[in-house]
Write an enzyme that holds these catalytic residues in place. Structure first.
Site: not given
Ligand SMILES: *Cc1c(COP(=O)(O)O)cnc(C)c1O
Length: 391
Positions: A56, A108, A184, A209
């Site tokens: 962890r 997001y 982000d 992603k």
């Molecule tokens: C999908 C996404 C998130 C969240 O990520 P998860 O892995 O689904 O928790 C945050 N920011 C953006 C731009 C995203 O596309």
């Protein structure tokens, strides 16, 4: 990684393959082994001379992934989490109750729900800024800063209208006031845009992603610029709350990073072809893609990104019914949310974001995958042409 006889910095493609991993010293394996052990043996005197105690807190596969992403983003510290949302959660906890966040209102939707639904009652206040005109964001941020503001949060390109934030201009404001700026970078990836080099302090990724790239990993990562005090606090929260990815998830994510530069290049090539077709199609009212000269963020994107990316959205002439008909009419694109995988995805965006969204009802969002661009163009054109039969 550095070689002894050549001190030139390594290129991005080379770091994507080698950063954070070495030959396995016991077997010589070229591919990093998967370490599933949750616990690590102590020395006879009770010390942990290898630095590993319990998975962890840290494990070899997470280290590889964290170091590789940090190298690609040009940051000092990478911290991996079970999802992008878990990464955001840990950072918000690190800010502490009583702190204040300033965020653009086109981030997001999950981040918006996290701040409003979980962290507002916990004591972390957020001021939401209207991001319809991203050129105004630096002045809006400046006006929103308070003595207790700890973090400014933006996304560029943003979802789903692909607003482009001038990251360097915004960083000049946050640096002058000593406030951390987070970008982000999920949509752009470090293959196209490196926010830390533009003055941002923290980068967040949903590695679910493009970093994962195959729609089969759920993970997230934060990368901190050198000397960030928040990095140490967030590391403590990572270890103590344990919202971490499994060693296998980290192994897959590090493996996927090796092909990130080539994948992103091909995603961009496909997106350019799809955007060009859409821009000419009589059934399309507007295309949101920073690669198009008439996109409001085109010049800023050209300056801070090496290519416009694999994501785009477009508005169909008509309303929700016409948009749904296009989404229903494709064969190659999967009707699904998320993005950044090898397969192309398409969705009616307003209906996934739910009540309160500013997304237009006639908007369709597309994640352009790695299929041949001509097949994608033909598929989407066919679905748009079929609207004539409905009229
Ligand atoms: C999908 C996404 C998130 C969240 O990520 P998860 O892995 O689904 O928790 C945050 N920011 C953006 C731009 C995203 O596309």
């Amino acid at each position: 990684m550095s070689s002894q006889n050549d001190r030139r910095p390594l290129h991005f493609e080379t770091l994507a393959i080698h950063a954070g991993s070495e030959r396995d010293p016991t077997t010589g394996a070229v591919v990093p082994p998967l370490h599933l052990s949750t616990t690590y043996e102590r020395d006879v005197d009770g010390a942990y001379s290898r630095g590993l105690i319990y998975s962890r807190l840290d494990n070899p596969n997470r280290r590889t992934f964290e170091h590789r992403v940090a190298a690609l983003e040009g940051g000092e510290t990478g911290l991996a989490f079970a999802s992008g949302s878990a990464a955001a959660n840990a950072l918000f906890q690190a800010l502490g109750a009583g702190a204040h966040v300033v965020a653009a209102d086109d981030v997001y939707h999950g981040t918006r729900h996290l701040l409003n639904g979980v962290f507002a009652p916990w004591g972390l206040a957020t001021t939401w800024l209207n991001a319809d005109d991203p050129a105004r964001l630096p002045e809006l941020v400046e006006a929103a800063l308070r003595p207790e503001t700890a973090l400014v949060w933006v996304e560029s390109p943003s979802n789903p209208l692909l607003h482009i934030v001038d990251i360097a201009a915004l960083a000049r404001v946050t640096r002058a006031r000593g406030v951390a700026l987070l970008v982000d970078n999920t949509w752009a990836t470090p293959a196209l845009q490196r926010p830390l080099g533009l003055g941002a302090d923290i980068v967040l990724h949903s590695a679910s992603k493009y970093l994962g790239g195959h729609s089969d990993i759920l993970a997230g990562v934060l990368v901190f610029a050198e000397g960030s005090a928040l990095a140490q606090r967030t590391r403590v929260i990572q270890g103590q709350t344990g919202g971490v990815p499994s060693p296998f998830e980290c192994w897959l994510a590090a493996r996927s990073l090796a092909t990130l530069p080539q994948r992103v290049r091909a995603h961009c090539e496909g997106a350019r072809a799809v955007a060009a077709m859409l821009a000419e199609h009589p059934r399309v009212a507007r295309v949101h893609y920073p690669g198009l000269a008439d996109h409001p963020g085109h010049a800023v994107a050209a300056a801070q990104m090496s290519a416009p990316g694999g994501m785009l959205s477009f508005e169909v002439r008509g309303g929700a019914a016409e948009a749904f008909a296009v989404v229903a009419g494709v064969r190659i694109f999967a009707r699904a949310s998320s993005l950044g995988g090898v397969e192309s995805l398409i969705e009616h965006r307003a209906s996934i974001e739910g009540p309160g969204t500013k997304t237009p009802e006639n908007l369709v969002r597309v994640s352009v995958g790695l299929e041949h661009p001509a097949d994608l163009v033909a598929d989407l054109r066919g679905a748009l042409d079929a609207l004539d039969a409905l009229a």
